[in-house]
Design a protein around this motif. Structure first.
Motif, PDB file in Angstrom:
ATOM      1  N   CYS A  36       0.829  -1.212   0.000  1.00  0.00           N
ATOM      2  CA  CYS A  36       0.000   0.000   0.000  1.00  0.00           C
ATOM      3  C   CYS A  36       0.863   1.262   0.000  1.00  0.00           C
ATOM      4  O   CYS A  36       1.500   1.593   0.997  1.00  0.00           O
ATOM      5  N   CYS A  38      -0.188   4.465  -0.279  1.00  0.00           N
ATOM      6  CA  CYS A  38      -0.701   5.597   0.498  1.00  0.00           C
ATOM      7  C   CYS A  38      -0.403   5.425   1.986  1.00  0.00           C
ATOM      8  O   CYS A  38      -0.203   6.410   2.701  1.00  0.00           O
ATOM      9  N   CYS A  39      -0.324   4.184   2.462  1.00  0.00           N
ATOM     10  CA  CYS A  39       0.063   3.939   3.855  1.00  0.00           C
ATOM     11  C   CYS A  39       1.504   4.389   4.082  1.00  0.00           C
ATOM     12  O   CYS A  39       1.823   5.021   5.096  1.00  0.00           O
ATOM     13  N   GLU A  41       3.051   6.666   2.403  1.00  0.00           N
ATOM     14  CA  GLU A  41       3.055   8.133   2.367  1.00  0.00           C
ATOM     15  C   GLU A  41       2.557   8.719   3.686  1.00  0.00           C
ATOM     16  O   GLU A  41       3.047   9.751   4.131  1.00  0.00           O
ATOM     17  N   TRP A  42       1.574   8.069   4.334  1.00  0.00           N
ATOM     18  CA  TRP A  42       1.077   8.539   5.636  1.00  0.00           C
ATOM     19  C   TRP A  42       2.184   8.422   6.687  1.00  0.00           C
ATOM     20  O   TRP A  42       2.375   9.333   7.491  1.00  0.00           O
ATOM     21  N   HIS A  90      -6.057   7.797   7.572  1.00  0.00           N
ATOM     22  CA  HIS A  90      -5.182   8.926   7.238  1.00  0.00           C
ATOM     23  C   HIS A  90      -5.374  10.122   8.164  1.00  0.00           C
ATOM     24  O   HIS A  90      -5.674  11.240   7.721  1.00  0.00           O
ATOM     25  N   MET A 114     -10.627   6.532   2.463  1.00  0.00           N
ATOM     26  CA  MET A 114      -9.349   7.094   2.045  1.00  0.00           C
ATOM     27  C   MET A 114      -9.614   8.415   1.313  1.00  0.00           C
ATOM     28  O   MET A 114      -9.469   8.500   0.103  1.00  0.00           O
ATOM     29  N   GLY A 120      -1.129  11.419   2.965  1.00  0.00           N
ATOM     30  CA  GLY A 120      -0.887  10.161   2.269  1.00  0.00           C
ATOM     31  C   GLY A 120      -1.763   9.993   1.048  1.00  0.00           C
ATOM     32  O   GLY A 120      -1.518   9.130   0.220  1.00  0.00           O
ATOM     33  N   MET A 121      -2.798  10.814   0.936  1.00  0.00           N
ATOM     34  CA  MET A 121      -3.738  10.742  -0.191  1.00  0.00           C
ATOM     35  C   MET A 121      -3.736  12.047  -0.989  1.00  0.00           C
ATOM     36  O   MET A 121      -4.734  12.408  -1.601  1.00  0.00           O
TER      37      MET A 121
END
Length: 149
Positions: A36, A38-39, A41-42, A90, A114, A120-121
């Motif tokens: 993942c 986006c995870c 990025e978070w 997020h 999300m 992260g998004m």
């Protein structure tokens, strides 16, 4: 006289070290899928905001949500824990810091699904979203609303 004052200052500084160590932000334990983006990025968002993490890649985050008491209906792509609180999805670092400072009686915080524009998004658009304060019984209220940009 100066030496006595200096000695007192040194003693006061040494005695305050345990207090300073306790003031540090605890490590956020993150449970996420290895694939993942986006995870990831978070997690980077947390690091950029001075929050340390311990990341564990897992097959299925829903089991961690269930174990920690977070309602599946509020689920997202990753689940985390910090200082006894559950963090779902997020959630911005500022809200995690606020939670830890205010210490409300609650299960934790959630940003369900999300939403675009949440940490992260980030992308070409930003949608409004709410950070929810979740109680142990599953009820929740808006902790902070983020508007579209």
């Amino acid at each position: 006289m100066r030496q006595a004052l200096f000695s007192r200052m040194i003693l006061a500084g040494v005695m305050s070290l345990p207090l300073l160590a306790g003031a540090a932000v605890p490590v956020v334990e993150v449970y996420k899928s290895a694939s993942c983006g986006c995870c990831t990025e978070w997690v980077k968002h947390l690091h950029k905001n001075g929050i340390a993490t311990k990341v564990q890649n897992v097959e299925d985050t829903s089991g961690y949500r269930a174990r920690f008491g977070m309602p599946q209906a509020l689920g997202s792509c990753h689940t985390a824990r910090v200082n006894g609180y559950v963090i779902e999805g997020h959630v911005p670092a500022t809200e995690i810091r606020r939670l830890l400072a205010e210490k409300p009686k609650a299960l934790g915080l959630a940003v369900p699904a999300m939403p675009m524009g949440s940490p992260g998004m980030e992308g070409p658009r930003s949608d409004p979203y709410d950070v929810l304060l979740v109680q142990a019984n599953g009820r929740y209220s808006t902790y902070r609303h983020y508007s579209a940009k």
